[in-house]
Design a protein around this motif. Sequence first.
Motif, PDB file in Angstrom:
ATOM      1  N   ALA A 170       1.046  -1.122  -0.248  1.00 48.71           N
ATOM      2  CA  ALA A 170       0.042   0.104  -0.210  1.00 48.71           C
ATOM      3  C   ALA A 170       0.798   0.986  -0.312  1.00 48.71           C
ATOM      4  CB  ALA A 170      -1.107   0.054   1.012  1.00 48.71           C
ATOM      5  N   LYS A 171       0.726   2.143  -0.200  1.00 49.32           N
ATOM      6  CA  LYS A 171       0.995   3.498  -0.736  1.00 49.32           C
ATOM      7  C   LYS A 171      -0.088   4.700   0.293  1.00 49.32           C
ATOM      8  CE  LYS A 171       3.588   2.651  -5.096  1.00 49.32           C
ATOM      9  NZ  LYS A 171       3.523   3.374  -5.928  1.00 49.32           N
ATOM     10  N   ASN A 172       0.677   5.635   0.485  1.00 54.60           N
ATOM     11  CA  ASN A 172       0.294   6.799   1.102  1.00 54.60           C
ATOM     12  C   ASN A 172      -1.294   6.786   1.794  1.00 54.60           C
ATOM     13  OD1 ASN A 172       2.071   8.622   0.227  1.00 54.60           O
ATOM     14  ND2 ASN A 172       1.276   8.179  -2.412  1.00 54.60           N
ATOM     15  N   LEU A 173      -1.098   5.534   2.894  1.00 54.51           N
ATOM     16  CA  LEU A 173      -2.020   5.697   3.627  1.00 54.51           C
ATOM     17  C   LEU A 173      -2.005   6.511   4.983  1.00 54.51           C
ATOM     18  CD1 LEU A 173      -1.351   1.662   4.223  1.00 54.51           C
ATOM     19  CD2 LEU A 173      -3.139   2.955   2.885  1.00 54.51           C
ATOM     20  N   ARG A 174      -3.255   7.435   4.857  1.00 58.98           N
ATOM     21  CA  ARG A 174      -3.506   8.962   5.665  1.00 58.98           C
ATOM     22  C   ARG A 174      -4.178   8.661   6.544  1.00 58.98           C
ATOM     23  NH1 ARG A 174      -0.004   9.522   3.287  1.00 58.98           N
ATOM     24  NH2 ARG A 174       0.795  11.941   2.154  1.00 58.98           N
ATOM     25  N   GLU A 212      -4.498   2.762   9.672  1.00 59.78           N
ATOM     26  CA  GLU A 212      -4.895   1.356  11.026  1.00 59.78           C
ATOM     27  C   GLU A 212      -6.198   0.765   9.659  1.00 59.78           C
ATOM     28  OE1 GLU A 212      -5.853   1.998  15.128  1.00 59.78           O
ATOM     29  OE2 GLU A 212      -6.310   3.877  14.975  1.00 59.78           O
ATOM     30  N   ALA A 213      -6.637   0.950   9.133  1.00 57.61           N
ATOM     31  CA  ALA A 213      -8.053   0.183   8.558  1.00 57.61           C
ATOM     32  C   ALA A 213      -6.615  -0.933   7.865  1.00 57.61           C
ATOM     33  CB  ALA A 213      -8.620   0.677   7.891  1.00 57.61           C
ATOM     34  N   LYS A 214      -6.221  -0.210   7.162  1.00 55.27           N
ATOM     35  CA  LYS A 214      -5.034  -1.768   6.149  1.00 55.27           C
ATOM     36  C   LYS A 214      -4.154  -2.136   7.272  1.00 55.27           C
ATOM     37  CE  LYS A 214      -3.744  -3.257   2.086  1.00 55.27           C
ATOM     38  NZ  LYS A 214      -4.697  -3.449   1.481  1.00 55.27           N
ATOM     39  N   LEU A 215      -3.880  -1.636   8.207  1.00 55.22           N
ATOM     40  CA  LEU A 215      -2.848  -2.232   8.912  1.00 55.22           C
ATOM     41  C   LEU A 215      -3.797  -3.618   9.686  1.00 55.22           C
ATOM     42  CD1 LEU A 215      -0.365  -0.836  10.702  1.00 55.22           C
ATOM     43  CD2 LEU A 215      -0.096  -1.506   9.380  1.00 55.22           C
ATOM     44  N   ALA A 216      -5.110  -3.426   9.717  1.00 53.54           N
ATOM     45  CA  ALA A 216      -6.222  -4.460  10.578  1.00 53.54           C
ATOM     46  C   ALA A 216      -6.853  -4.976   9.603  1.00 53.54           C
ATOM     47  CB  ALA A 216      -7.651  -3.630  11.038  1.00 53.54           C
ATOM     48  N   GLU A 217      -6.450  -4.804   7.950  1.00 54.27           N
ATOM     49  CA  GLU A 217      -6.588  -5.786   7.278  1.00 54.27           C
ATOM     50  C   GLU A 217      -5.860  -6.603   6.935  1.00 54.27           C
ATOM     51  OE1 GLU A 217      -6.505  -5.163   2.430  1.00 54.27           O
ATOM     52  OE2 GLU A 217      -7.719  -3.789   3.172  1.00 54.27           O
ATOM     53  N   VAL A 218      -4.387  -6.025   7.031  1.00 51.90           N
ATOM     54  CA  VAL A 218      -3.482  -7.504   6.127  1.00 51.90           C
ATOM     55  C   VAL A 218      -2.560  -8.443   7.507  1.00 51.90           C
ATOM     56  CG1 VAL A 218      -3.106  -5.876   4.858  1.00 51.90           C
ATOM     57  CG2 VAL A 218      -1.625  -5.681   6.836  1.00 51.90           C
ATOM     58  N   ILE A 219      -3.243  -7.570   9.541  1.00 49.51           N
ATOM     59  CA  ILE A 219      -2.035  -8.479  10.453  1.00 49.51           C
ATOM     60  C   ILE A 219      -2.861  -8.971  10.686  1.00 49.51           C
ATOM     61  CG2 ILE A 219      -0.812  -7.220  11.368  1.00 49.51           C
ATOM     62  CD1 ILE A 219      -0.094  -5.122  10.726  1.00 49.51           C
ATOM     63  N   LYS A 220      -3.348  -9.887  10.774  1.00 49.89           N
ATOM     64  CA  LYS A 220      -4.455 -11.296  11.110  1.00 49.89           C
ATOM     65  C   LYS A 220      -3.201 -10.779  12.863  1.00 49.89           C
ATOM     66  CE  LYS A 220      -6.690 -11.277   8.090  1.00 49.89           C
ATOM     67  NZ  LYS A 220      -7.353  -9.614   8.013  1.00 49.89           N
TER      68      LYS A 220
END
Length: 120
Positions: free
Chosen positions: A103-107, A112-120
């Motif tokens: 992912a790029k340029n997460l603000r 946090e939403a992307k991290l919650a999606e990929v980190i289980k």
Amino acid sequence: MKDFRGKYVLIDFWASWCVPCRKENPAVVKAFDAFKDKNFTILSVSLDRQGDKDKWIKAIHDDGLTWTHVSDLGWWDNAVSRQYDIRSIPSNLLLGPDGVIIAKNLRGEALEAKLAEVIK
């Protein structure tokens, strides 16, 4: 970089003089605090310039940025930002444990939403 192998890593490009960067820092701190014990870390790359090391260090302290920081104090000629073709800040790249950019340029909440999606 071997300290980062096998982890999710946010490479965060910023500078102490960058107002939008400083405004984004609380969201980055929040994400770090939520995921730092779940195979996630941050590597901040500063685009501060020669003569501004004290301002850079003060900003790290003032903003509570407790992860790894690097800078060659090369401003826009920073070696790492050139390697990733960074042309504006704030900017970031989220790398998976295999080192591939996912992912790029997460603000803000998107980080946090992307991290919650990929980190289980």
